[in-house]
Design a protein around this motif. Sequence first.
Motif, PDB file in Angstrom:
ATOM      1  N   ALA A  60      -2.961   5.249   4.461  1.00  0.00           N
ATOM      2  CA  ALA A  60      -2.771   4.364   5.617  1.00  0.00           C
ATOM      3  C   ALA A  60      -4.116   4.011   6.256  1.00  0.00           C
ATOM      4  O   ALA A  60      -4.313   2.889   6.707  1.00  0.00           O
ATOM      5  CB  ALA A  60      -1.862   5.021   6.650  1.00  0.00           C
ATOM      6  N   CYS A  70       5.605   4.569   6.521  1.00  0.00           N
ATOM      7  CA  CYS A  70       4.598   5.062   7.459  1.00  0.00           C
ATOM      8  C   CYS A  70       5.036   4.752   8.885  1.00  0.00           C
ATOM      9  O   CYS A  70       5.403   3.626   9.198  1.00  0.00           O
ATOM     10  CB  CYS A  70       3.257   4.385   7.177  1.00  0.00           C
ATOM     11  SG  CYS A  70       1.923   4.937   8.242  1.00  0.00           S
ATOM     12  N   ILE A 111       2.283   3.689   3.123  1.00  0.00           N
ATOM     13  CA  ILE A 111       1.266   4.503   2.467  1.00  0.00           C
ATOM     14  C   ILE A 111       1.475   4.373   0.960  1.00  0.00           C
ATOM     15  O   ILE A 111       2.563   4.646   0.458  1.00  0.00           O
ATOM     16  CB  ILE A 111       1.374   5.979   2.892  1.00  0.00           C
ATOM     17  CG1 ILE A 111       1.116   6.125   4.384  1.00  0.00           C
ATOM     18  CG2 ILE A 111       0.428   6.840   2.079  1.00  0.00           C
ATOM     19  CD1 ILE A 111       1.370   7.531   4.910  1.00  0.00           C
TER      20      ILE A 111
END
Length: 114
Positions: free
Chosen positions: A54, A20, A4
């Motif tokens: 994301a 992430c 992210i």
Amino acid sequence: MYRIDLHPSTGGDNYIDVECAPFEIPLGALVPVGTKNLVPAAKNIGTTHITNGAYRLHPVEWNIGESAGELVAFCLDRGLSPQQIATDATLVDRLQGRLTEAGVELHWPEIAGY
């Protein structure tokens, strides 16, 4: 599992990079609370600034688009609204079955450590 990345931050940093973990896109992110017969299909889903870091990647956008198209077709086939589908566990299961049959990935592949 693209990291992210957020920019700019409220802490004065011009760039934040955060690890992430595998995630899934909840059906509720595709179903507006107050608007009937509207389904977002890319970067315009209901999300937060952090999770958008994301969600904004092309493979995720494509998955959202495929899912939105299948959701709309599923609604038309049954004469129901997206809100009716999203609030009925049986209908959500049937929609997910349709997505799987269409080749839309619902879960991350198995990854060691998660």
